[in-house]
Design a protein around this motif. Structure first.
Motif, short mmCIF file in Angstrom:
data_model
loop_
_atom_site.label_atom_id
_atom_site.label_comp_id
_atom_site.label_asym_id
_atom_site.label_seq_id
_atom_site.Cartn_x
_atom_site.Cartn_y
_atom_site.Cartn_z
N TYR A 559 0.84 -1.00 -0.02
CA TYR A 559 0.23 -0.06 -0.34
C TYR A 559 0.82 1.54 0.23
CZ TYR A 559 -4.28 2.43 -0.01
OH TYR A 559 -5.82 2.80 -0.01
N THR A 560 1.83 1.69 1.20
CA THR A 560 2.57 2.62 0.62
C THR A 560 3.60 2.46 -0.49
OG1 THR A 560 3.41 1.56 3.46
CG2 THR A 560 4.61 3.57 2.24
N VAL A 561 4.20 1.66 -0.70
CA VAL A 561 5.21 1.71 -2.44
C VAL A 561 3.67 2.25 -3.53
CG1 VAL A 561 6.03 0.48 -3.94
CG2 VAL A 561 6.16 0.36 -1.31
N SER A 562 2.59 1.90 -3.45
CA SER A 562 1.61 2.22 -4.63
C SER A 562 1.23 3.62 -4.51
CB SER A 562 0.81 1.47 -4.42
OG SER A 562 1.04 -0.10 -4.54
N CYS A 563 1.15 4.15 -2.96
CA CYS A 563 1.30 5.86 -2.92
C CYS A 563 1.77 6.35 -3.57
CB CYS A 563 0.54 5.72 -1.18
SG CYS A 563 -0.72 5.32 -1.04
N LEU A 564 3.14 6.18 -2.81
CA LEU A 564 4.24 7.14 -3.37
C LEU A 564 4.76 6.15 -5.05
CD1 LEU A 564 7.14 5.60 -1.27
CD2 LEU A 564 5.47 8.16 -1.07
N SER A 565 3.92 5.87 -5.75
CA SER A 565 4.44 5.09 -7.51
C SER A 565 3.04 5.83 -8.51
CB SER A 565 4.80 3.62 -7.43
OG SER A 565 3.88 3.05 -7.43
N SER A 566 3.59 5.41 -9.74
CA SER A 566 2.47 6.08 -10.64
C SER A 566 0.98 5.08 -10.26
CB SER A 566 2.65 6.07 -11.59
OG SER A 566 3.08 5.01 -12.19
N PRO A 567 -0.44 5.67 -10.37
CA PRO A 567 -1.50 4.58 -11.22
C PRO A 567 -0.91 3.44 -11.16
CG PRO A 567 -2.05 6.77 -10.97
CD PRO A 567 -0.56 6.56 -10.78
N PRO A 568 -2.04 2.36 -11.93
CA PRO A 568 -2.09 1.44 -12.66
C PRO A 568 -2.50 2.02 -13.77
CG PRO A 568 -3.11 0.23 -10.83
CD PRO A 568 -2.51 1.82 -10.13
N PRO A 569 -2.11 1.66 -15.64
CA PRO A 569 -3.09 2.26 -15.73
C PRO A 569 -4.12 1.42 -16.66
CG PRO A 569 -1.22 0.33 -17.03
CD PRO A 569 -1.31 0.28 -15.32
N SER A 570 -5.11 2.28 -17.03
CA SER A 570 -6.65 2.47 -17.40
C SER A 570 -7.17 0.81 -17.75
CB SER A 570 -7.09 3.53 -17.64
OG SER A 570 -6.53 3.39 -19.66
N LYS A 571 -6.13 0.20 -18.49
CA LYS A 571 -6.53 -0.33 -18.94
C LYS A 571 -6.24 -1.70 -17.66
CE LYS A 571 -3.88 -4.00 -21.75
NZ LYS A 571 -2.44 -4.35 -21.70
N VAL A 572 -5.52 -1.72 -16.43
CA VAL A 572 -6.25 -2.11 -15.21
C VAL A 572 -6.91 -2.42 -14.99
CG1 VAL A 572 -4.91 -2.64 -13.47
CG2 VAL A 572 -3.14 -3.13 -16.09
N VAL A 573 -7.18 -0.45 -15.09
CA VAL A 573 -8.32 -0.68 -13.95
C VAL A 573 -9.70 -1.23 -14.60
CG1 VAL A 573 -9.60 1.38 -13.09
CG2 VAL A 573 -7.57 1.68 -13.65
N GLU A 574 -9.64 -1.26 -15.73
CA GLU A 574 -10.89 -1.78 -16.58
C GLU A 574 -10.60 -3.02 -16.03
OE1 GLU A 574 -10.89 -0.82 -21.02
OE2 GLU A 574 -10.26 0.92 -20.42
N LEU A 575 -9.38 -4.05 -16.30
CA LEU A 575 -9.26 -5.13 -15.94
C LEU A 575 -9.76 -5.54 -14.65
CD1 LEU A 575 -8.78 -8.14 -16.34
CD2 LEU A 575 -6.45 -7.78 -15.10
N ILE A 576 -9.59 -5.10 -13.16
CA ILE A 576 -10.28 -5.27 -12.33
C ILE A 576 -12.25 -4.75 -12.75
CG2 ILE A 576 -10.37 -4.01 -10.06
CD1 ILE A 576 -8.07 -2.82 -10.78
N GLU A 577 -11.93 -4.01 -13.13
CA GLU A 577 -13.87 -3.96 -12.34
C GLU A 577 -14.73 -4.61 -13.60
OE1 GLU A 577 -14.74 0.37 -14.56
OE2 GLU A 577 -14.01 0.77 -12.88
N LYS A 578 -14.04 -5.40 -14.64
CA LYS A 578 -14.26 -6.76 -15.93
C LYS A 578 -14.39 -7.73 -14.46
CE LYS A 578 -13.17 -9.73 -18.63
NZ LYS A 578 -12.20 -9.95 -19.20
N ILE A 579 -13.37 -7.97 -13.16
CA ILE A 579 -13.21 -9.33 -12.77
C ILE A 579 -14.24 -8.97 -11.31
CG2 ILE A 579 -11.22 -10.44 -13.58
CD1 ILE A 579 -9.89 -8.85 -10.99
N ARG A 580 -14.68 -7.49 -11.47
CA ARG A 580 -16.08 -7.96 -9.54
C ARG A 580 -17.15 -7.96 -10.08
NH1 ARG A 580 -13.56 -2.13 -7.20
NH2 ARG A 580 -11.59 -2.50 -6.65
N LEU A 581 -17.21 -8.05 -11.97
CA LEU A 581 -18.42 -8.33 -12.04
C LEU A 581 -18.87 -9.82 -12.44
CD1 LEU A 581 -19.77 -5.37 -14.09
CD2 LEU A 581 -20.97 -6.13 -12.04
N PRO A 582 -19.76 -10.28 -11.81
CA PRO A 582 -20.51 -11.91 -11.86
C PRO A 582 -20.29 -12.64 -13.88
CG PRO A 582 -22.11 -10.67 -11.54
CD PRO A 582 -21.55 -10.44 -11.52
#
Lengths: 582, 102
Positions: A559-582
């Motif tokens: 968590y700490t290192v992530s807050c200090l580094s750049s956030p994941p690219p939008s493609k990955v955010v889309e992937l996360i949103e996709k796997i959250r839905l059944p």
């Protein structure tokens, strides 16, 4: 027919069954090889997961651990089953939705990084080989004890059988074989338990029998009697505890997180058709496991009573036949310290060193002689804890076919777990290392061939470990759970539930968790075993429980290192949103 | 605002609602999990041992049988709750994996 012929018969029949299933379920594509085509019915997958999960250790040793440590042994019962709740709620549905083949696959994609994938492969291979060495050894031991063949021959026979159905059928073959193996092992475990329960309490349900009144007319319940005899002989009370509360807490936590992070268990939920099936299947898996895991305490309690009842203060000549039988295999030893010809069973280790070292010749009463020096304790008997399940049928005077059944059950437990582990090793090599990292251009056919070769190689290495076991097999089990808890589990859970965790965070977290846990265990188990006690442990947490701290460090670092580094690219955010839905 | 924009927003709102409900379910079930796995058999064991259940003292029962039985129940309840939640999702938002993957 004698017990050995029955063992040959049952083990032989079960092998014929497994080979038959292997022919019927040959894999023809990588998808079938890695995840059985993704079309396994949730109930069958639940059974397969149960068999996959229940190792030779579960089958043979856990009841023994509980028998000798009473309530303190419960950490394994709670820890190894509670992990399924985490698995079902936090991992299985999302990983199924992700819809790929391996755990490193998910970590590599979610953290958009080949380094993360490689770290995951490394953890996976380490965890799996640690585990598999013990399984192969288990197969060898069962063969040598029940069938009286050489332990190495036993390992080689076991290797050949696993080779046959794992290399040919991949996950598909393994899954359907494991379904059969579950049936064999549950039957083999329950039959003696029911007999034992009836013998002591007249109640045929072992789970209820443990809480019932004894049928000897004493008016005591089983547990009261257990407390009474353990205290009388100088042990701590059976239903009491001598471990610190914090350590117990941490051990249960580590075993739960570790269970949920074990790659060969996680991958089982890639094989069902839908997300909803993944949840349901985890429920069935735990239900099938619970059948055995709630029986274990009953077997443990009854066999402890049996042991004390038939051995303590008995003369060697009048002791039941099984005592000398298991003495001849080295699982029981007796040193007549006070020269009264009777076997005193008391608290404390009987011998120095703890394990018996037999020498040629027999004592006054025909017992095997030992070169061990006597300990300070009055205890004269060494009992290997594995004996509780193996010797139960004889101790309880059960028919010979039950002994054959136990042999087949123990082999099934060891083989099913070994096969599951081999598969995750081979798929992480062929899929994560070759296809996804080094040789992305290979075709499906070539990848399938690579997977088979990797499985074959892994079997040979595992067999080698089985024949030349590292002296520390028992200790490294703590290792496997600690590592799984501190490395893979946090990375996967954070990857699903937080969009903010970046690849830098995940890699740093995994490495911190891994290095902390590994160095703690290595230090206390291998470098400075003389300090391996509560006085020197960090906050009194044993090596078995330290994985939970490793997991927390992993999460905090990620968590700490992530807050200090750049956030994941939008493609990955889309992937996360996709796997959250059944 | 075009029509497709609003349906996109609507979809997002449904997805957000689903995720929020999912998290609520997880939080409540994980609390129960924590209680039956660690509070009853470990932290409160001595207190619970004063009560008895079918020949077991309660704390000991949680250690050797109770926790496991609760775990099984938790997973099946989770499956049931999620199925009910998923039934509220419009069909096009549920991926049909069995066909998409082959």
């Amino acid at each position: 027919m004698d017990a050995q012929s029955f063992s040959y018969l049952f083990v032989g029949l079960s092998f014929a069954l497994y080979i038959g299933i292997a022919f019927w379920t040959r894999a023809s594509s990588t998808k079938q090889f890695y995840v059985a085509g993704g079309g396994v019915h949730p109930v069958l997958n639940g059974m397969a997961t149960g068999a996959d999960w229940m190792s030779a250790a579960s089958f043979l040793s856990v009841a023994g651990i509980v028998a000798f440590s009473g309530r303190d042994g419960s950490v394994y019962l709670i820890g190894w089953t509670g992990g399924y709740v985490l698995l079902a709620l936090l991992l299985a549905p999302y990983l199924r939705k992700f819809g790929r083949y391996t755990v490193p696959d998910f970590i590599g994609e979610r953290y958009y990084s080949k380094t993360a994938r490689a770290v995951a492969v490394l953890c996976l291979i380490f965890i799996s080989f640690t585990y598999i060495a013990g399984q192969m050894r288990g197969v060898g031991i069962v063969f040598s004890r029940f069938l009286e063949v050489d332990i190495n021959t036993g390992v080689i026979i076991g290797m050949a059988i696993v080779f046959f159905y794992a290399v040919m059928g991949g996950m598909k073959g393994i899954t359907y074989t494991q379904v059969a193996q579950y049936c064999v092992l549950v039957f083999a475990f329950m039959v003696p338990a029911v007999f034992l329960s009836i013998m002591w309490t007249d109640n045929p349900i072992p789970q209820l029998g443990l809480g019932s009144q004894l049928n000897d007319g004493s008016g005591l319940t089983v547990l009261q009697k257990l407390d009474q005899v353990t205290v009388d002989l100088g042990f701590s009370a059976y239903t009491g505890s001598i471990r610190s509360t914090l350590d117990t807490f941490m051990i249960i936590m580590t075993l739960m997180i570790g269970t949920a992070g074990l790659p060969h268990v996680i991958v089982r939920f890639f094989t069902v058709p839908t997300v909803s099936d993944a949840r349901l299947s985890a429920g069935y898996a735990l239900l099938f496991i619970a059948v055995i895991y709630t029986t274990i305490p009953a077997v443990a309690g009854f066999s402890r009573l049996n042991l004390i009842d038939s051995v303590n203060e008995a003369t060697y000549q009048d002791a039941p036949e099984w005592v000398s039988k298991w003495e001849s295999t080295g699982l029981i030893a007796w040193q007549d310290k006070n020269a009264d010809g009777r076997m005193q069973y008391r608290a404390g280790h009987a011998l120095v060193p703890m394990k018996p070292q037999f020498i040629e010749g027999q004592g006054t009463y025909g017992q095997r002689l030992l070169s061990n020096s006597p300990s300070d304790s009055e205890n004269e008997i060494y009992v290997d804890r594995d004996i509780m399940v193996i010797a139960n049928p004889e101790i309880a005077g059960l028919p010979n076919w039950v002994i054959g059944l136990i042999a087949a059950g123990a082999v099934a437990a060891a083989l099913s777990t070994a096969a599951g582990l081999l598969l995750v090793i081979s798929s992480s090599i062929s899929h994560d290392l070759l296809k996804s990292t080094f040789m992305p251009s290979i075709t499906d056919k070539q990848e399938l061939l690579a997977a088979r070769l990797a499985a074959a190689t892994a079997i040979v290495i595992a067999g080698w470990f089985g024949i030349h076991p590292p002296a520390f097999v028992a200790q490294v089990v703590a290792f496997a759970f600690g590592m799984a808890a501190a490395s893979l589990f946090p990375a996967i859970v954070l990857g699903i539930f937080s969009e903010r965790i970046s690849k830098e965070g995940a890699v740093a977290g995994m490495l911190v968790g891994l290095v902390f846990t590994a160095s703690y265990i290595v230090y206390f188990v291998f470098i400075a075993p003389q300090f391996n006690n509560a006085e020197f442990w960090l906050w009194g947490i044993s090596t078995t429980g330290i994985g939970a701290i490793g997991a927390s460090l992993n999460m905090i670092t990620a968590y700490t290192v992530s807050c200090l580094s750049s956030p994941p690219p939008s493609k990955v955010v889309e992937l996360i949103e996709k796997i959250r839905l059944p | 605002m075009s029509k497709s924009d609003s349906s996109q927003e609507n979809k997002q709102a449904i997805a957000d609602h689903y995720w929020l409900e999912n998290k609520k379910i997880l939080l409540s079930l994980l609390s129960i999990w924590f209680i039956v796995a660690l509070v009853c058999p470990v932290l409160l064991v001595d207190y619970l041992d004063r009560f008895s259940l079918g020949g077991f003292s309660l704390g000991f029962w949680f250690n050797q049988q109770g926790a496991i039985l609760f775990f099984v129940a938790i997973i099946f309840i989770y499956h049931g709750l999620m199925q009910r939640l998923e039934a509220q999702l419009p069909a096009e938002q549920i991926a049909d994996d069995s066909q998409a993957e082959t």
